[in-house]
Design an enzyme around this catalytic site. Structure first.
Site, PDB file in Angstrom:
ATOM      1  N   GLY A  72      -5.217   0.355  -0.030  1.00  0.00           N
ATOM      2  CA  GLY A  72      -4.512  -0.351  -1.087  1.00  0.00           C
ATOM      3  C   GLY A  72      -3.028  -0.548  -0.816  1.00  0.00           C
ATOM      4  N   GLY A 119      -9.275   2.600   0.488  1.00  0.00           N
ATOM      5  CA  GLY A 119     -10.028   1.427   0.063  1.00  0.00           C
ATOM      6  C   GLY A 119     -10.553   0.592   1.195  1.00  0.00           C
ATOM      7  N   GLU A 142      -5.644   9.880  -0.559  1.00  0.00           N
ATOM      8  CA  GLU A 142      -5.068   9.519  -1.845  1.00  0.00           C
ATOM      9  C   GLU A 142      -4.335  10.656  -2.550  1.00  0.00           C
ATOM     10  OE1 GLU A 142      -8.133   6.546  -0.844  1.00  0.00           O
ATOM     11  OE2 GLU A 142      -8.107   8.733  -0.866  1.00  0.00           O
ATOM     12  N   ASP A 150     -11.133   6.759  -4.647  1.00  0.00           N
ATOM     13  CA  ASP A 150     -11.699   5.719  -5.501  1.00  0.00           C
ATOM     14  C   ASP A 150     -12.420   4.654  -4.696  1.00  0.00           C
ATOM     15  OD1 ASP A 150      -9.414   4.484  -4.365  1.00  0.00           O
ATOM     16  OD2 ASP A 150      -9.105   3.256  -6.149  1.00  0.00           O
TER      17      ASP A 150
END
Length: 391
Positions: A72, A119, A142, A150
Protein backbone atom coordinates in the site's frame (compact mmCIF):
# COMPACT_ATOMS: atom_id res chain seq x y z
CA UNK A 1 0.08 -5.51 -28.98
CA UNK A 2 -3.13 -3.74 -28.04
CA UNK A 3 -3.51 -1.90 -24.76
CA UNK A 4 -6.94 -2.16 -23.23
CA UNK A 5 -8.28 1.22 -24.26
CA UNK A 6 -5.72 3.28 -22.32
CA UNK A 7 -2.61 5.31 -23.10
CA UNK A 8 0.72 4.25 -21.65
CA UNK A 9 1.72 7.74 -20.54
CA UNK A 10 1.47 8.06 -16.74
CA UNK A 11 -0.65 4.91 -16.42
CA UNK A 12 0.06 3.21 -13.10
CA UNK A 13 -1.35 -0.06 -14.47
CA UNK A 14 -0.97 -1.09 -18.11
CA UNK A 15 -3.52 -3.40 -19.68
CA UNK A 16 -2.53 -5.45 -22.72
CA UNK A 17 -4.60 -7.74 -24.90
CA UNK A 18 -3.11 -10.57 -26.97
CA UNK A 19 -5.90 -12.61 -28.54
CA UNK A 20 -6.99 -14.86 -25.60
CA UNK A 21 -4.36 -13.51 -23.16
CA UNK A 22 -4.61 -10.38 -21.02
CA UNK A 23 -1.74 -8.76 -19.10
CA UNK A 24 -1.96 -6.30 -16.20
CA UNK A 25 1.37 -4.65 -15.43
CA UNK A 26 1.85 -2.59 -12.27
CA UNK A 27 3.74 0.33 -13.75
CA UNK A 28 5.41 2.51 -11.12
CA UNK A 29 8.93 1.03 -11.02
CA UNK A 30 10.47 4.03 -9.27
CA UNK A 31 7.94 3.66 -6.46
CA UNK A 32 8.21 -0.14 -6.37
CA UNK A 33 4.68 -0.42 -7.76
CA UNK A 34 2.93 0.72 -4.60
CA UNK A 35 -0.83 0.30 -4.46
CA UNK A 36 -2.56 3.67 -4.67
CA UNK A 37 -6.15 4.72 -5.38
CA UNK A 38 -5.43 4.80 -9.12
CA UNK A 39 -3.79 1.36 -9.06
CA UNK A 40 -6.81 -0.17 -7.35
CA UNK A 41 -9.25 1.57 -9.70
CA UNK A 42 -7.40 0.48 -12.86
CA UNK A 43 -6.79 -3.09 -11.66
CA UNK A 44 -10.46 -3.43 -10.81
CA UNK A 45 -11.43 -1.97 -14.20
CA UNK A 46 -9.26 -4.39 -16.14
CA UNK A 47 -10.18 -7.46 -14.08
CA UNK A 48 -13.90 -6.73 -14.35
CA UNK A 49 -13.68 -6.09 -18.08
CA UNK A 50 -11.66 -9.23 -18.78
CA UNK A 51 -13.86 -11.53 -16.70
CA UNK A 52 -16.83 -10.45 -18.80
CA UNK A 53 -14.84 -10.70 -22.06
CA UNK A 54 -15.66 -14.03 -23.67
CA UNK A 55 -12.44 -13.85 -25.67
CA UNK A 56 -10.20 -13.52 -22.58
CA UNK A 57 -9.01 -16.81 -21.10
CA UNK A 58 -5.66 -16.25 -19.38
CA UNK A 59 -4.78 -13.30 -17.13
CA UNK A 60 -1.15 -12.45 -16.32
CA UNK A 61 -0.33 -10.03 -13.50
CA UNK A 62 3.19 -8.67 -13.16
CA UNK A 63 5.22 -5.69 -11.95
CA UNK A 64 7.70 -3.50 -13.76
CA UNK A 65 11.25 -2.88 -12.58
CA UNK A 66 12.59 -4.48 -9.39
CA UNK A 67 9.24 -5.10 -7.75
CA UNK A 68 5.99 -6.96 -8.13
CA UNK A 69 4.43 -4.59 -5.58
CA UNK A 70 5.75 -3.09 -2.35
CA UNK A 71 2.21 -2.91 -0.96
CA UNK A 72 0.00 0.00 0.00
CA UNK A 73 0.91 3.63 -0.66
CA UNK A 74 1.57 4.76 2.92
CA UNK A 75 1.96 8.43 2.04
CA UNK A 76 -1.52 8.37 0.53
CA UNK A 77 -2.98 7.40 3.90
CA UNK A 78 -0.86 9.97 5.74
CA UNK A 79 -1.95 12.74 3.38
CA UNK A 80 -5.55 11.66 3.85
CA UNK A 81 -5.19 12.10 7.60
CA UNK A 82 -3.47 15.46 7.26
CA UNK A 83 -6.31 16.70 5.04
CA UNK A 84 -8.87 15.33 7.53
CA UNK A 85 -10.06 13.00 4.80
CA UNK A 86 -8.94 9.40 5.49
CA UNK A 87 -8.61 7.46 2.23
CA UNK A 88 -11.67 5.34 2.91
CA UNK A 89 -12.82 4.83 -0.65
CA UNK A 90 -9.55 3.22 -1.76
CA UNK A 91 -9.82 0.88 1.24
CA UNK A 92 -13.31 -0.19 0.24
CA UNK A 93 -12.32 -0.74 -3.39
CA UNK A 94 -9.14 -2.63 -2.44
CA UNK A 95 -11.06 -5.12 -0.33
CA UNK A 96 -13.55 -5.59 -3.13
CA UNK A 97 -10.66 -6.21 -5.50
CA UNK A 98 -9.16 -8.76 -3.10
CA UNK A 99 -12.46 -10.63 -3.01
CA UNK A 100 -12.73 -10.48 -6.79
CA UNK A 101 -9.20 -11.86 -7.30
CA UNK A 102 -9.90 -14.77 -4.96
CA UNK A 103 -13.16 -15.67 -6.71
CA UNK A 104 -12.07 -14.99 -10.29
CA UNK A 105 -13.39 -17.47 -12.83
CA UNK A 106 -10.52 -17.27 -15.31
CA UNK A 107 -7.01 -18.61 -14.96
CA UNK A 108 -4.61 -16.12 -13.36
CA UNK A 109 -0.82 -16.28 -13.37
CA UNK A 110 1.09 -13.92 -11.06
CA UNK A 111 4.68 -13.25 -12.14
CA UNK A 112 6.19 -12.03 -8.85
CA UNK A 113 9.78 -11.27 -9.77
CA UNK A 114 10.99 -8.91 -7.02
CA UNK A 115 9.71 -7.17 -3.90
CA UNK A 116 6.23 -8.37 -2.88
CA UNK A 117 5.16 -6.80 0.37
CA UNK A 118 1.90 -6.61 2.31
CA UNK A 119 -0.95 -5.83 -0.06
CA UNK A 120 1.26 -6.83 -2.97
CA UNK A 121 0.85 -10.37 -1.71
CA UNK A 122 -2.90 -9.97 -2.21
CA UNK A 123 -2.22 -9.74 -5.95
CA UNK A 124 0.07 -12.79 -5.89
CA UNK A 125 -1.35 -15.36 -3.49
CA UNK A 126 -4.88 -15.76 -4.97
CA UNK A 127 -3.60 -16.62 -8.46
CA UNK A 128 -3.98 -20.19 -9.67
CA UNK A 129 -0.30 -20.06 -10.54
CA UNK A 130 2.03 -17.82 -8.54
CA UNK A 131 5.54 -17.67 -9.97
CA UNK A 132 8.48 -16.51 -7.83
CA UNK A 133 12.20 -16.06 -8.53
CA UNK A 134 15.47 -15.61 -6.65
CA UNK A 135 14.58 -11.89 -6.46
CA UNK A 136 11.24 -12.39 -4.74
CA UNK A 137 10.97 -11.11 -1.17
CA UNK A 138 7.64 -11.31 0.63
CA UNK A 139 6.63 -10.08 4.07
CA UNK A 140 3.72 -8.66 6.02
CA UNK A 141 5.49 -5.80 7.90
CA UNK A 142 2.35 -3.86 8.83
CA UNK A 143 2.86 -3.90 12.61
CA UNK A 144 6.07 -1.90 12.14
CA UNK A 145 3.97 1.06 10.98
CA UNK A 146 1.13 0.64 13.46
CA UNK A 147 -1.14 -1.19 11.04
CA UNK A 148 -2.41 -4.79 10.79
CA UNK A 149 -2.18 -7.73 8.39
CA UNK A 150 -4.92 -7.04 5.85
CA UNK A 151 -6.01 -7.43 2.21
CA UNK A 152 -7.09 -11.05 2.83
CA UNK A 153 -3.74 -12.00 4.39
CA UNK A 154 -5.20 -12.67 7.83
CA UNK A 155 -7.16 -15.41 6.02
CA UNK A 156 -4.05 -16.73 4.25
CA UNK A 157 -1.81 -16.62 7.32
CA UNK A 158 -4.39 -18.30 9.53
CA UNK A 159 -4.42 -21.32 7.21
CA UNK A 160 -0.69 -22.01 7.59
CA UNK A 161 0.41 -24.98 9.73
CA UNK A 162 0.63 -24.50 13.49
CA UNK A 163 1.23 -20.90 14.51
CA UNK A 164 3.48 -19.89 11.64
CA UNK A 165 0.83 -17.38 10.58
CA UNK A 166 1.09 -15.48 13.85
CA UNK A 167 4.88 -15.46 13.57
CA UNK A 168 4.84 -14.01 10.05
CA UNK A 169 2.11 -11.47 10.77
CA UNK A 170 3.63 -10.22 14.03
CA UNK A 171 7.34 -10.14 13.17
CA UNK A 172 7.15 -9.15 9.49
CA UNK A 173 9.62 -11.96 8.77
CA UNK A 174 10.77 -12.05 5.15
CA UNK A 175 10.37 -15.08 2.91
CA UNK A 176 12.27 -15.76 -0.29
CA UNK A 177 11.06 -17.63 -3.36
CA UNK A 178 11.72 -21.19 -2.16
CA UNK A 179 10.20 -20.38 1.24
CA UNK A 180 7.06 -19.02 -0.40
CA UNK A 181 6.69 -22.29 -2.27
CA UNK A 182 7.27 -24.25 0.94
CA UNK A 183 4.36 -22.52 2.71
CA UNK A 184 2.09 -22.65 -0.34
CA UNK A 185 1.94 -18.92 -1.12
CA UNK A 186 3.59 -19.61 -4.49
CA UNK A 187 3.32 -22.56 -6.86
CA UNK A 188 6.48 -22.45 -9.01
CA UNK A 189 10.05 -21.12 -9.01
CA UNK A 190 11.45 -19.76 -12.26
CA UNK A 191 14.90 -18.11 -12.51
CA UNK A 192 14.50 -14.39 -13.09
CA UNK A 193 16.36 -14.52 -16.40
CA UNK A 194 13.73 -16.94 -17.73
CA UNK A 195 10.66 -14.95 -16.74
CA UNK A 196 10.49 -13.16 -20.09
CA UNK A 197 10.63 -16.52 -21.84
CA UNK A 198 7.83 -17.84 -19.63
CA UNK A 199 5.66 -14.83 -20.40
CA UNK A 200 6.27 -15.24 -24.14
CA UNK A 201 5.37 -18.92 -24.03
CA UNK A 202 2.17 -18.24 -22.09
CA UNK A 203 1.17 -15.63 -24.64
CA UNK A 204 1.97 -18.10 -27.43
CA UNK A 205 -0.10 -20.78 -25.68
CA UNK A 206 -3.07 -18.46 -26.11
CA UNK A 207 -5.26 -20.48 -23.75
CA UNK A 208 -6.39 -20.46 -20.15
CA UNK A 209 -6.85 -24.22 -19.89
CA UNK A 210 -5.26 -25.02 -16.54
CA UNK A 211 -3.36 -28.17 -17.45
CA UNK A 212 -1.92 -26.55 -20.56
CA UNK A 213 -0.83 -23.50 -18.56
CA UNK A 214 0.68 -25.73 -15.90
CA UNK A 215 2.66 -27.67 -18.53
CA UNK A 216 4.16 -24.49 -19.96
CA UNK A 217 5.18 -23.31 -16.50
CA UNK A 218 6.61 -26.67 -15.47
CA UNK A 219 8.77 -26.80 -18.59
CA UNK A 220 10.61 -23.69 -17.42
CA UNK A 221 10.30 -23.92 -13.63
CA UNK A 222 12.99 -25.31 -11.34
CA UNK A 223 12.67 -27.48 -8.26
CA UNK A 224 13.96 -25.69 -5.18
CA UNK A 225 14.30 -26.37 -1.46
CA UNK A 226 14.65 -24.11 1.55
CA UNK A 227 18.07 -23.31 2.96
CA UNK A 228 19.19 -25.25 6.03
CA UNK A 229 19.31 -21.95 7.98
CA UNK A 230 15.74 -20.98 7.07
CA UNK A 231 13.35 -20.40 9.97
CA UNK A 232 11.13 -22.93 8.20
CA UNK A 233 13.38 -25.86 9.03
CA UNK A 234 11.93 -28.44 11.40
CA UNK A 235 13.76 -27.45 14.59
CA UNK A 236 13.09 -23.73 14.23
CA UNK A 237 9.45 -24.22 13.28
CA UNK A 238 9.00 -26.21 16.50
CA UNK A 239 10.29 -23.25 18.54
CA UNK A 240 8.11 -20.80 16.60
CA UNK A 241 5.06 -22.97 17.18
CA UNK A 242 5.84 -23.26 20.89
CA UNK A 243 6.24 -19.50 21.38
CA UNK A 244 3.55 -18.15 19.08
CA UNK A 245 0.88 -20.53 20.37
CA UNK A 246 0.76 -18.65 23.70
CA UNK A 247 -2.52 -17.03 24.63
CA UNK A 248 -1.46 -13.39 24.78
CA UNK A 249 0.97 -11.07 23.04
CA UNK A 250 2.82 -10.56 26.32
CA UNK A 251 3.27 -14.31 26.74
CA UNK A 252 4.40 -14.72 23.11
CA UNK A 253 7.07 -12.05 23.51
CA UNK A 254 8.29 -13.43 26.84
CA UNK A 255 8.46 -16.97 25.47
CA UNK A 256 10.31 -15.87 22.33
CA UNK A 257 12.78 -13.80 24.37
CA UNK A 258 13.39 -16.78 26.62
CA UNK A 259 14.12 -19.09 23.69
CA UNK A 260 16.37 -16.47 22.08
CA UNK A 261 18.51 -16.29 25.23
CA UNK A 262 19.31 -20.00 25.07
CA UNK A 263 22.32 -21.52 23.35
CA UNK A 264 21.68 -21.68 19.61
CA UNK A 265 18.96 -19.03 19.80
CA UNK A 266 20.92 -16.37 17.93
CA UNK A 267 18.79 -16.76 14.80
CA UNK A 268 15.76 -15.52 16.70
CA UNK A 269 17.23 -12.06 17.32
CA UNK A 270 16.57 -11.17 13.67
CA UNK A 271 12.86 -11.50 14.40
CA UNK A 272 12.85 -10.45 18.05
CA UNK A 273 14.13 -6.95 17.27
CA UNK A 274 11.23 -5.91 14.95
CA UNK A 275 8.75 -7.62 17.29
CA UNK A 276 9.91 -5.45 20.19
CA UNK A 277 10.00 -2.32 18.03
CA UNK A 278 6.52 -2.74 16.53
CA UNK A 279 3.40 -0.89 17.66
CA UNK A 280 2.02 -2.67 20.76
CA UNK A 281 -1.53 -1.84 19.65
CA UNK A 282 -0.92 -3.15 16.14
CA UNK A 283 0.56 -6.36 17.53
CA UNK A 284 -2.50 -7.07 19.65
CA UNK A 285 -4.91 -6.25 16.83
CA UNK A 286 -2.99 -8.45 14.38
CA UNK A 287 -2.83 -11.38 16.78
CA UNK A 288 -6.57 -11.19 17.39
CA UNK A 289 -7.33 -10.85 13.68
CA UNK A 290 -5.27 -13.87 12.59
CA UNK A 291 -6.70 -16.07 15.33
CA UNK A 292 -10.27 -15.08 14.57
CA UNK A 293 -9.60 -15.74 10.88
CA UNK A 294 -9.15 -19.47 11.56
CA UNK A 295 -12.89 -19.74 12.03
CA UNK A 296 -13.88 -17.30 9.29
CA UNK A 297 -14.59 -17.60 5.59
CA UNK A 298 -12.72 -15.41 3.14
CA UNK A 299 -15.65 -13.01 3.00
CA UNK A 300 -15.90 -12.81 6.77
CA UNK A 301 -12.15 -12.15 7.01
CA UNK A 302 -12.33 -9.32 4.49
CA UNK A 303 -15.29 -7.72 6.26
CA UNK A 304 -13.40 -7.95 9.57
CA UNK A 305 -10.19 -6.54 8.05
CA UNK A 306 -12.20 -3.70 6.54
CA UNK A 307 -13.62 -2.79 9.95
CA UNK A 308 -10.17 -2.87 11.51
CA UNK A 309 -8.64 -0.74 8.76
CA UNK A 310 -11.38 1.85 8.93
CA UNK A 311 -11.09 2.10 12.71
CA UNK A 312 -7.30 2.24 12.62
CA UNK A 313 -7.36 5.05 10.04
CA UNK A 314 -9.92 6.88 12.17
CA UNK A 315 -7.60 6.45 15.21
CA UNK A 316 -10.45 4.95 17.23
CA UNK A 317 -8.07 3.54 19.86
CA UNK A 318 -4.62 4.77 18.82
CA UNK A 319 -2.90 7.19 16.37
CA UNK A 320 -0.09 4.68 15.82
CA UNK A 321 -0.62 4.15 12.08
CA UNK A 322 0.08 7.81 11.30
CA UNK A 323 3.01 7.94 13.70
CA UNK A 324 4.44 4.80 12.09
CA UNK A 325 4.07 6.20 8.58
CA UNK A 326 5.62 9.49 9.71
CA UNK A 327 8.64 7.73 11.19
CA UNK A 328 9.14 5.42 8.22
CA UNK A 329 8.32 7.51 5.16
CA UNK A 330 7.86 11.19 6.07
CA UNK A 331 10.55 12.22 8.57
CA UNK A 332 12.38 8.92 8.13
CA UNK A 333 13.78 8.96 11.66
CA UNK A 334 12.69 5.33 12.23
CA UNK A 335 11.83 6.24 15.82
CA UNK A 336 8.05 6.04 16.22
CA UNK A 337 6.54 7.10 19.53
CA UNK A 338 3.74 4.62 20.09
CA UNK A 339 0.58 5.38 22.09
CA UNK A 340 0.34 3.35 24.28
CA UNK A 341 4.05 2.56 24.44
CA UNK A 342 3.89 -0.92 25.98
CA UNK A 343 1.92 -4.11 25.48
CA UNK A 344 0.73 -4.02 29.06
CA UNK A 345 -0.82 -0.59 28.47
CA UNK A 346 -2.95 -1.77 25.54
CA UNK A 347 -6.44 -2.48 26.83
CA UNK A 348 -7.88 -5.69 25.36
CA UNK A 349 -11.39 -4.24 25.57
CA UNK A 350 -10.26 -1.35 23.40
CA UNK A 351 -8.78 -3.80 20.90
CA UNK A 352 -12.24 -5.34 20.68
CA UNK A 353 -13.65 -1.98 19.60
CA UNK A 354 -11.88 -2.07 16.23
CA UNK A 355 -13.43 -5.46 15.47
CA UNK A 356 -17.04 -4.57 16.18
CA UNK A 357 -19.47 -4.68 13.22
CA UNK A 358 -20.58 -1.38 11.72
CA UNK A 359 -24.14 -0.40 10.95
CA UNK A 360 -25.18 -2.64 8.08
CA UNK A 361 -25.16 0.17 5.52
CA UNK A 362 -21.48 0.91 6.31
CA UNK A 363 -20.18 -2.66 6.12
CA UNK A 364 -18.11 -4.02 3.25
CA UNK A 365 -20.71 -5.43 0.87
CA UNK A 366 -19.43 -8.82 -0.21
CA UNK A 367 -20.75 -12.37 0.22
CA UNK A 368 -19.59 -14.04 3.43
CA UNK A 369 -20.18 -17.64 2.38
CA UNK A 370 -17.36 -19.39 0.53
CA UNK A 371 -20.04 -20.90 -1.71
CA UNK A 372 -21.00 -17.45 -2.99
CA UNK A 373 -18.89 -15.39 -5.35
CA UNK A 374 -18.60 -12.00 -6.95
CA UNK A 375 -21.40 -11.34 -9.47
CA UNK A 376 -19.36 -9.27 -11.91
CA UNK A 377 -20.50 -5.86 -10.68
CA UNK A 378 -18.68 -3.59 -8.25
CA UNK A 379 -20.91 -2.53 -5.39
CA UNK A 380 -20.52 1.23 -4.94
CA UNK A 381 -19.44 1.95 -1.40
CA UNK A 382 -21.26 4.20 1.05
CA UNK A 383 -18.00 6.09 1.38
CA UNK A 384 -17.78 7.23 -2.25
CA UNK A 385 -18.53 10.87 -1.38
CA UNK A 386 -15.32 10.97 0.66
CA UNK A 387 -12.95 10.35 -2.26
CA UNK A 388 -10.00 12.71 -2.08
CA UNK A 389 -10.63 15.63 -4.46
CA UNK A 390 -7.48 14.91 -6.48
CA UNK A 391 -9.10 11.71 -7.74
Amino acid sequence: MAHAGVEEVDMVVLGEEHDHVRIATLNQPRRLNVISFDVVALMAKFMEKWEKDGNAELILIKGSGRAFSAGGDLKMFYQGKMSENPSVEVVYRMYWLCYHLHTYTKTQVALADGITMGGGGAFMAPAKFSIVTENTVFATPETSVGFHTDCSLSYKLSRLPGHLGEFLGLTGARLNGPELIAIGFATHFVPSQKMAELESQLIALNSGEENAVRSVIEEISTNVSIDSKSFLNKERIAIIDKCFSKDSMEEILASFEGEASKEGGEWMHTFLKPLKKASPTALKITLRSIREARKQTLGECLKKEFRITMNVLKTVISPDVYEGIRALTIDKDNSPKWEPATLESVDEEKVSLVLQPFDQNLELRIPTSDELRWDGKFEESPYAHKIVAAH
